[in-house]
Write an enzyme that holds these catalytic residues in place. Structure first.
Site, PDB file in Angstrom:
ATOM      1  N   LYS A 178      13.222  -5.853   9.030  1.00 61.18           N
ATOM      2  CA  LYS A 178      11.963  -6.547   8.715  1.00 61.18           C
ATOM      3  C   LYS A 178      12.103  -7.264   7.374  1.00 61.18           C
ATOM      4  O   LYS A 178      12.402  -6.643   6.362  1.00 61.18           O
ATOM      5  CB  LYS A 178      10.816  -5.531   8.657  1.00 61.18           C
ATOM      6  CG  LYS A 178       9.487  -6.098   8.133  1.00 61.18           C
ATOM      7  CD  LYS A 178       8.355  -5.071   8.180  1.00 61.18           C
ATOM      8  CE  LYS A 178       7.088  -5.583   7.503  1.00 61.18           C
ATOM      9  NZ  LYS A 178       5.986  -4.595   7.523  1.00 61.18           N
ATOM     10  N   ASP A 183       3.948  -9.114   1.535  1.00 62.00           N
ATOM     11  CA  ASP A 183       2.928  -8.814   2.543  1.00 62.00           C
ATOM     12  C   ASP A 183       1.558  -8.705   1.877  1.00 62.00           C
ATOM     13  O   ASP A 183       1.183  -7.660   1.342  1.00 62.00           O
ATOM     14  CB  ASP A 183       3.278  -7.501   3.268  1.00 62.00           C
ATOM     15  CG  ASP A 183       2.290  -7.180   4.391  1.00 62.00           C
ATOM     16  OD1 ASP A 183       1.463  -8.052   4.733  1.00 62.00           O
ATOM     17  OD2 ASP A 183       2.367  -6.058   4.936  1.00 62.00           O
ATOM     18  N   LYS A 190      -4.857  -7.010   2.046  1.00 64.17           N
ATOM     19  CA  LYS A 190      -4.684  -5.659   1.482  1.00 64.17           C
ATOM     20  C   LYS A 190      -5.534  -5.496   0.224  1.00 64.17           C
ATOM     21  O   LYS A 190      -5.606  -6.413  -0.582  1.00 64.17           O
ATOM     22  CB  LYS A 190      -3.214  -5.438   1.112  1.00 64.17           C
ATOM     23  CG  LYS A 190      -2.311  -5.144   2.286  1.00 64.17           C
ATOM     24  CD  LYS A 190      -0.921  -4.775   1.822  1.00 64.17           C
ATOM     25  CE  LYS A 190       0.015  -4.554   3.007  1.00 64.17           C
ATOM     26  NZ  LYS A 190      -0.367  -3.418   3.857  1.00 64.17           N
ATOM     27  N   ASP A 201       8.474  -5.343   1.135  1.00 68.27           N
ATOM     28  CA  ASP A 201       8.389  -5.492   2.585  1.00 68.27           C
ATOM     29  C   ASP A 201       9.560  -6.233   3.230  1.00 68.27           C
ATOM     30  O   ASP A 201       9.626  -6.369   4.444  1.00 68.27           O
ATOM     31  CB  ASP A 201       7.053  -6.154   2.960  1.00 68.27           C
ATOM     32  CG  ASP A 201       6.385  -5.468   4.140  1.00 68.27           C
ATOM     33  OD1 ASP A 201       6.757  -4.330   4.447  1.00 68.27           O
ATOM     34  OD2 ASP A 201       5.510  -6.089   4.766  1.00 68.27           O
ATOM     35  N   ASP A 260      -2.369  -7.598   9.290  1.00 66.18           N
ATOM     36  CA  ASP A 260      -1.536  -6.777   8.405  1.00 66.18           C
ATOM     37  C   ASP A 260      -0.501  -5.968   9.188  1.00 66.18           C
ATOM     38  O   ASP A 260       0.363  -5.333   8.598  1.00 66.18           O
ATOM     39  CB  ASP A 260      -2.437  -5.852   7.563  1.00 66.18           C
ATOM     40  CG  ASP A 260      -1.720  -5.291   6.350  1.00 66.18           C
ATOM     41  OD1 ASP A 260      -0.614  -5.787   6.033  1.00 66.18           O
ATOM     42  OD2 ASP A 260      -2.267  -4.371   5.713  1.00 66.18           O
ATOM     43  N   GLU A 262       1.991  -7.105  10.746  1.00 64.06           N
ATOM     44  CA  GLU A 262       2.820  -8.291  10.980  1.00 64.06           C
ATOM     45  C   GLU A 262       4.294  -7.954  11.211  1.00 64.06           C
ATOM     46  O   GLU A 262       5.005  -8.692  11.883  1.00 64.06           O
ATOM     47  CB  GLU A 262       2.688  -9.259   9.790  1.00 64.06           C
ATOM     48  CG  GLU A 262       3.563  -8.949   8.565  1.00 64.06           C
ATOM     49  CD  GLU A 262       3.278  -7.598   7.910  1.00 64.06           C
ATOM     50  OE1 GLU A 262       2.133  -7.115   8.048  1.00 64.06           O
ATOM     51  OE2 GLU A 262       4.188  -7.018   7.297  1.00 64.06           O
ATOM     52  N   ARG A 264       5.760  -5.612  13.001  1.00 60.55           N
ATOM     53  CA  ARG A 264       6.095  -5.371  14.408  1.00 60.55           C
ATOM     54  C   ARG A 264       6.162  -6.676  15.192  1.00 60.55           C
ATOM     55  O   ARG A 264       6.850  -6.763  16.213  1.00 60.55           O
ATOM     56  CB  ARG A 264       5.081  -4.399  15.021  1.00 60.55           C
ATOM     57  CG  ARG A 264       3.658  -4.883  14.964  1.00 60.55           C
ATOM     58  CD  ARG A 264       2.658  -3.773  15.201  1.00 60.55           C
ATOM     59  NE  ARG A 264       2.590  -2.838  14.076  1.00 60.55           N
ATOM     60  CZ  ARG A 264       1.827  -1.749  14.046  1.00 60.55           C
ATOM     61  NH1 ARG A 264       1.075  -1.446  15.085  1.00 60.55           N
ATOM     62  NH2 ARG A 264       1.818  -0.957  13.001  1.00 60.55           N
TER      63      ARG A 264
HETATM   64  N1  BES Z   1       4.075  -3.474   5.007  1.00 57.22           N
HETATM   65  C1  BES Z   1       3.064  -2.640   5.521  1.00 57.22           C
HETATM   66  C2  BES Z   1       3.433  -1.170   5.540  1.00 57.22           C
HETATM   67  C3  BES Z   1       3.737  -0.487   4.226  1.00 57.22           C
HETATM   68  C4  BES Z   1       2.803   0.330   3.627  1.00 57.22           C
HETATM   69  C5  BES Z   1       4.978  -0.621   3.630  1.00 57.22           C
HETATM   70  C6  BES Z   1       3.096   0.979   2.451  1.00 57.22           C
HETATM   71  C7  BES Z   1       5.274   0.038   2.447  1.00 57.22           C
HETATM   72  C8  BES Z   1       4.336   0.834   1.856  1.00 57.22           C
HETATM   73  C9  BES Z   1       2.715  -3.041   6.953  1.00 57.22           C
HETATM   74  O1  BES Z   1       2.870  -4.381   7.262  1.00 57.22           O
HETATM   75  C10 BES Z   1       1.252  -2.702   7.173  1.00 57.22           C
HETATM   76  O2  BES Z   1       0.444  -3.226   6.470  1.00 57.22           O
HETATM   77  N2  BES Z   1       0.988  -1.823   8.131  1.00 57.22           N
HETATM   78  C11 BES Z   1      -0.342  -1.442   8.448  1.00 57.22           C
HETATM   79  C12 BES Z   1      -0.472  -1.347   9.945  1.00 57.22           C
HETATM   80  C13 BES Z   1      -1.889  -1.213  10.434  1.00 57.22           C
HETATM   81  C14 BES Z   1      -2.680  -2.473  10.133  1.00 57.22           C
HETATM   82  C15 BES Z   1      -1.872  -0.952  11.925  1.00 57.22           C
HETATM   83  C16 BES Z   1      -0.631  -0.099   7.773  1.00 57.22           C
HETATM   84  O3  BES Z   1       0.281   0.717   7.657  1.00 57.22           O
HETATM   85  O4  BES Z   1      -1.753   0.109   7.345  1.00 57.22           O
HETATM   86 ZN    ZN Z   2       4.355  -5.359   6.168  1.00 60.15          ZN
HETATM   87 ZN    ZN Z   3       1.214  -5.608   6.741  1.00 59.54          ZN
END
Ligand code: BES
Ligand code: ZN
Ligand code: ZN
Length: 409
Positions: A178, A183, A190, A201, A260, A262, A264
């Site tokens: 990824k 992000d 966020k 990210d 968010d 993104e 996947r």
């Molecule tokens: N990049 C984030 C995940 C992340 C969180 C990485 C903390 C490093 C530290 C990812 O893109 C994300 O925001 N995931 C969401 C998914 C949700 C919206 C289903 C999450 O984990 O809240």
């Molecule tokens: Zn992310």
């Molecule tokens: Zn994200």
């Protein structure tokens, strides 16, 4: 280092790092490390000492040079230990490169800069590099990568790196990472407390780059294709939106329920492309979910796979290198939950759901029958504080794990 009977290689690494911390506080410039009792085997111990020496002395110094530095560490070893020393130093130096790449400002390290970095690293290491720009991605129908990248001023890219070190009959491994250069969360922005570290990210993609650099420099007897989709997840007049329905490279349609989620999306297209390259197996690395951090914290990455051999191998490499993984579930009950109402899939669920598992379940839709393992490195890639030989910030996690795994293929 504690008692001999409970000593592990990780204990050796941590012991070395406390020695280095002490030497730094004493303002020593040089340091010599040796051992008298090779209770874990000479080769393994020399390797662990070299790893810790390289990793523990790393600092991101561009904007704030450190007060004290150690200029030289000599490790007492035998002539026959040259190969293990070389391997450990080279691998851990590449983990330090990974930290360096991620530490720099995300505004500088945008997708155009990622292309430059990949080209430079690959050229030096003798890897073949191919870049799919926006036009090519459109032609191919990689709508998920294009959508995530649409809000940014530096457009999306998919970068391929190829290493052919394997004799005929040797395995071909696809490494997918990824590469979100920053992000913001997109329209599902966020909040404060979550956005500050989001230059991390791109760790998945850059770990793939660092691991392939390592494989090439060590001349490992294996074939690897690295697939690194890079996007910046931003808000702008062109950004993708909740409610958008995308047609992925695989043909499956996906409704965006959360911008968010993104990672996947870009991985879905990259994994579908990986499958077409007919590798023996696929391993992806992604800072995919905050839920994985909640489940496992910063010491252990989430491992998702239904391939027993991959699980075993990755687990063993994790125990040896100290970059540990833990097997989490992946089965039909979960993937059914990701089905959409007006599309084949939706990209995120709301409410009380196991977020790390759902992320993995979404990805599973794009790998077909190819043996596959997904590593959620959201917790391991970035540490909120220094511990032992690992600094605060980007940890370089995964380079040593992958090097050990690839070496044994
Ligand atoms: N990049 C984030 C995940 C992340 C969180 C990485 C903390 C490093 C530290 C990812 O893109 C994300 O925001 N995931 C969401 C998914 C949700 C919206 C289903 C999450 O984990 O809240
Ligand atoms: Zn992310
Ligand atoms: Zn994200």
């Amino acid at each position: 280092m504690g008692e001999e009977k409970s000593l592990s290689l990780e204990g050796v690494r941590r012991g070395v790092s406390s020695g280095i911390d002490r030497a730094l506080s004493m303002k020593l410039k040089t340091l010599s490390i040796g051992f008298q009792n090779a209770c874990l085997g000479e080769v393994a111990m020399v390797g662990a000492i070299a790893d810790a020496s390289v990793l523990a002395t790393y600092v991101f110094s561009k904007y704030k040079p450190p007060k004290n530095v150690i200029e030289r560490i000599s490790i007492k070893a035998r002539d026959k230990h040259q190969p293990v020393l070389k391997r450990a130093i080279l691998t851990s130096e590449n983990a330090n490169f990974l930290k360096e790449w991620i530490s720099e400002s995300p505004t500088i390290m945008n997708t155009a800069e990622m292309e430059k970095l990949c080209r430079e690293v690959c050229e030096k290491a003798g890897l073949k590099v191919t870049v799919f720009g926006e036009e090519k991605l459109r032609e191919m129908g990689m709508e998920m990568i294009l959508a995530v990248g649409r809000g940014a001023s530096s457009g999306p890219r998919m970068i391929l790196a190829e290493y052919n070190g394997g004799a005929s009959g040797k395995k071909k491994i696809a490494l997918v990472g990824k590469g979100i250069t920053f992000d913001s969360g997109g329209m599902n922005l966020k909040p404060t407390g979550h956005i500050e570290t989001m230059k991390i990210d791109k760790a998945g993609a850059l770990t793939v780059l660092a691991a392939m650099k390592t494989a090439a420099e060590l001349k490992l007897n294996v074939n690897i294709i690295g697939i690194m989709p890079f996007c910046e997840n931003m808000i702008g007049p062109n950004s993708y939106k909740p409610g958008d329905i995308l047609r992925s490279y695989s043909g499956k349609t996906v409704e965006i329920t959360n911008t968010d989620a993104e990672g996947r999306l870009i991985l879905g297209d990259a994994l579908a492309y990986a499958v077409e390259q007919k590798p023996d197996c696929i391993i992806d690395l992604a800072t995919l979910t905050g839920a994985c951090v909640a489940a496992l914290g910063e010491f252990t990455a989430g491992l998702f796979s239904s391939d027993k051999e991959l699980v075993k191998k990755l687990y063993e490499s994790g125990e040896i290198t100290g970059e540990r993984v833990w097997h989490l579930p992946l089965h039909k009950d979960y993937s059914k939950e990701m089905e959409g109402n007006i599309s084949d899939l939706k990209n995120a669920l709301t409410g009380r759901v196991p977020g790390a598992v759902m992320g993995a379940a979404f990805l599973q839709n794009f790998v077909g029958k190819t043996p596959w393992a997904h590593l959620d490195i959201a917790g391991t890639a970035w540490w909120d504080k220094k511990r032992y030989y690992v600094p605060q910030g980007p940890t370089g996690w995964g380079v040593r794990l992958l090097a050990d795994f690839l070496e044994k293929m």
